[in-house]
Design an enzyme around this catalytic site. Sequence first.
Site, short mmCIF file in Angstrom:
data_model
loop_
_atom_site.label_atom_id
_atom_site.label_comp_id
_atom_site.label_asym_id
_atom_site.label_seq_id
_atom_site.Cartn_x
_atom_site.Cartn_y
_atom_site.Cartn_z
N ASN A 1 0.88 -1.17 0.00
CA ASN A 1 0.00 0.00 0.00
C ASN A 1 0.92 1.22 0.00
O ASN A 1 1.40 1.64 1.04
CB ASN A 1 -0.88 -0.07 1.26
CG ASN A 1 -1.75 1.15 1.46
OD1 ASN A 1 -1.69 2.12 0.68
ND2 ASN A 1 -2.55 1.13 2.51
N HIS B 1 -10.40 5.52 -0.92
CA HIS B 1 -10.36 4.79 0.35
C HIS B 1 -11.35 3.62 0.35
O HIS B 1 -11.82 3.20 1.40
CB HIS B 1 -10.63 5.73 1.56
CG HIS B 1 -9.57 6.76 1.75
ND1 HIS B 1 -9.84 8.10 1.89
CD2 HIS B 1 -8.23 6.64 1.81
CE1 HIS B 1 -8.72 8.77 2.02
NE2 HIS B 1 -7.71 7.91 1.97
N ARG C 1 -3.44 18.29 1.76
CA ARG C 1 -4.37 18.60 0.65
C ARG C 1 -5.50 19.50 1.15
O ARG C 1 -5.94 19.37 2.28
CB ARG C 1 -4.94 17.31 0.07
CG ARG C 1 -3.96 16.55 -0.77
CD ARG C 1 -4.47 15.16 -1.13
NE ARG C 1 -3.80 14.13 -0.36
CZ ARG C 1 -4.21 12.88 -0.26
NH1 ARG C 1 -5.31 12.49 -0.87
NH2 ARG C 1 -3.53 12.01 0.46
C1 LIG Z 1 -6.74 8.33 -1.61
C2 LIG Z 1 -5.90 8.79 -0.49
O1 LIG Z 1 -6.04 9.91 -0.05
O2 LIG Z 1 -5.03 7.90 0.01
P1 LIG Z 1 -4.07 8.09 1.29
O3 LIG Z 1 -4.97 8.25 2.46
O4 LIG Z 1 -3.29 6.82 1.33
O5 LIG Z 1 -3.24 9.31 1.05
MG LIG Z 2 -4.01 5.84 3.96
#
Ligand SMILES: CC(=O)OP(=O)(O)O
Ligand SMILES: [Mg+2]
Length: 404
Positions: free
Chosen positions: A9, A182, A242
């Site tokens: 992952n 997710h 983000r």
């Molecule tokens: C889609 C996503 O934000 O994945 P991660 O939580 O692993 O950054």
């Molecule tokens: Mg994650």
Amino acid sequence: MSEHIITFNAGSSSIKFALFSVDAEGRLRRAAAGQVDGLGSNARLAAKAADGRVLHDGGLPAGPACGHGDALAAILALIQAAFPQLRFAAIGHRIVHGAARHSASTLIDDAVLASLHTLVPLAPLHLPNNIVGVEVTRRAFPGVPQVACFDTAFHRGGGFLGEAYALPRDYFEAGIRRYGFHGLSYEYVAGRLAELSPREAAGRVIVAHLGNGASMCALRGGRSIDTTMGFSALDGLPMGTRCGAIDPGVLLHLLQTHGYDAARLSDLLYKESGLKGLSGISHDLRALEASEDAHASEAITYFCARIRREAGALAASLGGIDALVFTGGIGENSARVRAAVLGGLDWLGIRFDPEAASEERGDRVISAPGSPASAWVIATDEEAMIARHALGLVRAAPPRVQAA
Ligand SMILES: CC(=O)OP(=O)(O)O
Ligand SMILES: [Mg+2]
Ligand SMILES: Nc1ncnc2c1ncn2[C@@H]1O[C@H](COP(=O)(O)OP(=O)(O)O)[C@@H](O)[C@H]1O
């Protein structure tokens, strides 16, 4: 000798992995798990066997600036040294974006790999690293089936109304759609809730996956009917780095009057915003919780307010809720975030129990007894979900010759 499945992952700066043994009945048992953090700057590998034996805890051979490819190779070397003569039934990869064309887990062949390369612009923080994972393990184990498990797959099936943006219809046909992410985590949590409380799992459930990436999902009868992320992993909640939902007018303004280009905008939205941008201190919730700086607590307050707002929106999609589940690194560990979110959701019928909420133990209910809707903490396990998908696919596929 039993077979094994290894799962990867890969995130933006981390790789989580797990090794599972598969017994004759197809039951999966975790044999080891670990994580590389700080890739590119301060890479460290921590891995433990299921019996608690520490397999590694420290730097990597390629040094602190180690990238995803070298980290993958180090993980494989470590696993092979700790578990000699492994026979892999499959290698499973979390692939963050499958777009419209990949709506279920799939065996990876040259065509699938080529397809993943074309999807990189849709998930620039994740997909390049997912692809490196596939390429390194394919080279290392050419005969072992590799399986792609898409984060988007769980949300597919909403049809035009569920997935369209209010753009001209051609854009939907061209794949500009709400996909959601997710999905492996939501699928795992839905299954776990069904074990713990089948009645609630069959009803209206909101899951808040709060990690470095964060999103929320509305489940009806265990199926996703709405989620906060859309075309990319930028939408919805603010995250570690983000921004979450933003008026597209801001982006036009930055492009048109501040000289931004796509690369600068991408860095701003993916890497400099969220908790990091709001606090000016860190993307990491632990660091913000430990800080006395007013901007740190303001960032946490902002994050929790957005979670409450999205909970309201998802509850509207569901027509009310029976249960709300917290998961992910923040959802599982931050009593402060859970309390701030639930403190403002009594109107949804969740009576909060601060004592249960701060107890640190296992999958559990954290709402008060008799609360009309319940609240839960459930530890997610994307790795187990990847391994289940991988096993399902290789068991369904015709047997292949395994390289020595
Ligand atoms: C889609 C996503 O934000 O994945 P991660 O939580 O692993 O950054
Ligand atoms: Mg994650
Ligand atoms: N004990 C804790 N208390 C508060 N926050 C925590 C704790 N443990 C982890 N976190 C937070 O969880 C987040 C990482 O979550 P995780 O699900 O591991 O992220 P990802 O898989 O998306 O990289 C970080 O913000 C981290 O600070």
